[in-house]
Design an enzyme around this catalytic site. Structure first.
Site, PDB file in Angstrom:
ATOM      1  N   CYS A 118     -29.838 -20.948 -18.453  1.00 13.75           N
ATOM      2  CA  CYS A 118     -28.916 -20.151 -17.647  1.00 13.75           C
ATOM      3  C   CYS A 118     -29.719 -19.246 -16.728  1.00 13.75           C
ATOM      4  O   CYS A 118     -30.652 -18.578 -17.150  1.00 13.75           O
ATOM      5  CB  CYS A 118     -28.028 -19.351 -18.591  1.00 13.75           C
ATOM      6  SG  CYS A 118     -27.803 -17.637 -18.160  1.00 13.75           S
ATOM      7  N   GLU A 119     -29.387 -19.264 -15.446  1.00 20.31           N
ATOM      8  CA  GLU A 119     -30.197 -18.512 -14.497  1.00 20.31           C
ATOM      9  C   GLU A 119     -29.942 -17.009 -14.550  1.00 20.31           C
ATOM     10  O   GLU A 119     -30.674 -16.232 -13.963  1.00 20.31           O
ATOM     11  CB  GLU A 119     -29.999 -19.037 -13.069  1.00 20.31           C
ATOM     12  CG  GLU A 119     -28.657 -18.735 -12.452  1.00 20.31           C
ATOM     13  CD  GLU A 119     -28.586 -19.259 -11.020  1.00 20.31           C
ATOM     14  OE1 GLU A 119     -29.444 -20.075 -10.633  1.00 20.31           O
ATOM     15  OE2 GLU A 119     -27.679 -18.846 -10.285  1.00 20.31           O
ATOM     16  N   HIS A 120     -28.911 -16.601 -15.246  1.00 17.61           N
ATOM     17  CA  HIS A 120     -28.641 -15.163 -15.334  1.00 17.61           C
ATOM     18  C   HIS A 120     -29.421 -14.484 -16.451  1.00 17.61           C
ATOM     19  O   HIS A 120     -29.753 -13.309 -16.348  1.00 17.61           O
ATOM     20  CB  HIS A 120     -27.142 -14.923 -15.541  1.00 17.61           C
ATOM     21  CG  HIS A 120     -26.304 -15.509 -14.462  1.00 17.61           C
ATOM     22  ND1 HIS A 120     -25.159 -16.232 -14.696  1.00 17.61           N
ATOM     23  CD2 HIS A 120     -26.478 -15.498 -13.111  1.00 17.61           C
ATOM     24  CE1 HIS A 120     -24.650 -16.638 -13.542  1.00 17.61           C
ATOM     25  NE2 HIS A 120     -25.432 -16.216 -12.571  1.00 17.61           N
ATOM     26  N   HIS A 121     -29.669 -15.216 -17.538  1.00 14.47           N
ATOM     27  CA  HIS A 121     -30.328 -14.602 -18.699  1.00 14.47           C
ATOM     28  C   HIS A 121     -31.594 -15.322 -19.124  1.00 14.47           C
ATOM     29  O   HIS A 121     -32.272 -14.871 -20.046  1.00 14.47           O
ATOM     30  CB  HIS A 121     -29.352 -14.567 -19.880  1.00 14.47           C
ATOM     31  CG  HIS A 121     -28.072 -13.851 -19.582  1.00 14.47           C
ATOM     32  ND1 HIS A 121     -26.935 -14.495 -19.147  1.00 14.47           N
ATOM     33  CD2 HIS A 121     -27.761 -12.534 -19.636  1.00 14.47           C
ATOM     34  CE1 HIS A 121     -25.978 -13.607 -18.950  1.00 14.47           C
ATOM     35  NE2 HIS A 121     -26.442 -12.409 -19.236  1.00 14.47           N
ATOM     36  N   GLN A 159     -23.680 -23.762 -14.947  1.00 13.93           N
ATOM     37  CA  GLN A 159     -23.102 -25.062 -15.318  1.00 13.93           C
ATOM     38  C   GLN A 159     -22.296 -25.689 -14.185  1.00 13.93           C
ATOM     39  O   GLN A 159     -22.311 -26.901 -13.992  1.00 13.93           O
ATOM     40  CB  GLN A 159     -22.220 -24.866 -16.568  1.00 13.93           C
ATOM     41  CG  GLN A 159     -21.762 -26.173 -17.179  1.00 13.93           C
ATOM     42  CD  GLN A 159     -20.984 -25.970 -18.457  1.00 13.93           C
ATOM     43  OE1 GLN A 159     -21.284 -25.072 -19.227  1.00 13.93           O
ATOM     44  NE2 GLN A 159     -19.964 -26.789 -18.675  1.00 13.93           N
ATOM     45  N   HIS A 187     -23.361 -21.958 -24.368  1.00 20.87           N
ATOM     46  CA  HIS A 187     -24.298 -21.048 -23.716  1.00 20.87           C
ATOM     47  C   HIS A 187     -24.823 -20.030 -24.714  1.00 20.87           C
ATOM     48  O   HIS A 187     -24.060 -19.199 -25.203  1.00 20.87           O
ATOM     49  CB  HIS A 187     -23.610 -20.336 -22.541  1.00 20.87           C
ATOM     50  CG  HIS A 187     -23.319 -21.267 -21.404  1.00 20.87           C
ATOM     51  ND1 HIS A 187     -23.971 -21.197 -20.197  1.00 20.87           N
ATOM     52  CD2 HIS A 187     -22.468 -22.315 -21.309  1.00 20.87           C
ATOM     53  CE1 HIS A 187     -23.526 -22.148 -19.395  1.00 20.87           C
ATOM     54  NE2 HIS A 187     -22.608 -22.841 -20.046  1.00 20.87           N
ATOM     55  N   CYS A 189     -26.553 -17.478 -24.251  1.00 15.00           N
ATOM     56  CA  CYS A 189     -26.444 -16.083 -23.800  1.00 15.00           C
ATOM     57  C   CYS A 189     -25.088 -15.507 -24.197  1.00 15.00           C
ATOM     58  O   CYS A 189     -24.946 -14.294 -24.370  1.00 15.00           O
ATOM     59  CB  CYS A 189     -26.662 -15.979 -22.288  1.00 15.00           C
ATOM     60  SG  CYS A 189     -25.522 -16.956 -21.293  1.00 15.00           S
TER      61      CYS A 189
END
Ligand SMILES: [Zn+2]
Length: 228
Positions: A118-121, A159, A187, A189
């Site tokens: 996941c590119e956020h976490h 995703q 996910h 995260c």
């Protein structure tokens, strides 16, 4: 024929890396390593390694204790491996794998394993990908669909975008009458923070061409992937 390439989504990154693939780091998995630019990748590796060392120190860890001695290096190598899709294009892997066939029935590949970040976490999300397409003369080896999934999942992702990139890549390479991609993923995260229950899944889908226009075709695909 047009292919989507890695640079479509991340021009800078790819430009920086295109000659920099280091076979050493991905011994088991990569055939096309060992090219020029190894020195550059190595120097990136040590920069990433130093950065991880800083992160660990700032988290209150002692990077000199035995268990952590090689952790910054291992983490740096792991991160390079998990994002190696940036160096790969669908064009490379589909070269020579597309055939002319008089086949116009739906082709479905279910339950392709997916592992991404996941590119956020920067935490994993993983699950299954189901792909279908309606050939318009061109077909591709089934294993190549799994390779397309790999190219786009070994990057920092969300995703929704991953689903779209897989569908678009197939659409551009095979020019089929339609493409459908469904991803079911968990996910970490969300799971690890308790936002999501362990077994809950995020489902995304992209329908192109006939799958978008014709509810019957779409329903046929959806009912086929529901069956075990
Ligand atoms: Zn996340």
């Amino acid at each position: 024929m047009e292919y989507r390439t890695a640079s479509d989504t991340n021009g800078k990154h790819v430009a920086e890396y295109q000659n920099g693939f280091n076979a050493d780091l991905h011994v088991q998995e990569e055939e096309e390593g060992g090219r020029a630019g190894e020195t550059e990748t190595r120097s990136k590796l040590s920069t990433i390694q130093r950065a991880y060392s800083t992160v660990l120190t700032e988290l209150g860890e002692d990077v000199d204790r035995e268990g952590l001695l090689r952790t910054p290096l291992r983490a740096a190598k792991a991160m390079q491996f998990l994002t190696k899709g940036y160096h790969e294009t669908t064009q490379e892997i589909l070269n020579d794998a597309i055939f002319d066939e008089n086949h116009d029935e739906m082709v479905i590949v279910k339950d392709i394993d997916l592992f991404s970040l996941c590119e956020h976490h920067l935490v994993p999300f993983f699950g299954k990908v189901h792909i279908a397409y309606l050939p318009n003369k061109k077909v591709v080896g089934l294993s190549k669909l799994a390779r397309i999934v790999e190219i786009y999942s070994r990057r920092l992702q969300v995703q929704e975008r991953l689903s779209k990139q897989i569908a678009t890549a197939i659409s551009e390479a095979l020019e089929p009458a339609g493409v459908a991609v469904v991803i079911e993923a968990t996910h970490m995260c969300m799971v690890m923070r308790g936002v999501q229950k362990m077994n809950s899944k995020t489902v995304t889908s992209v329908m192109l061409g006939t799958f978008q226009e014709d509810p019957k075709t779409r329903e046929e695909f959806l009912s086929l992937i529901r069956k075990n």
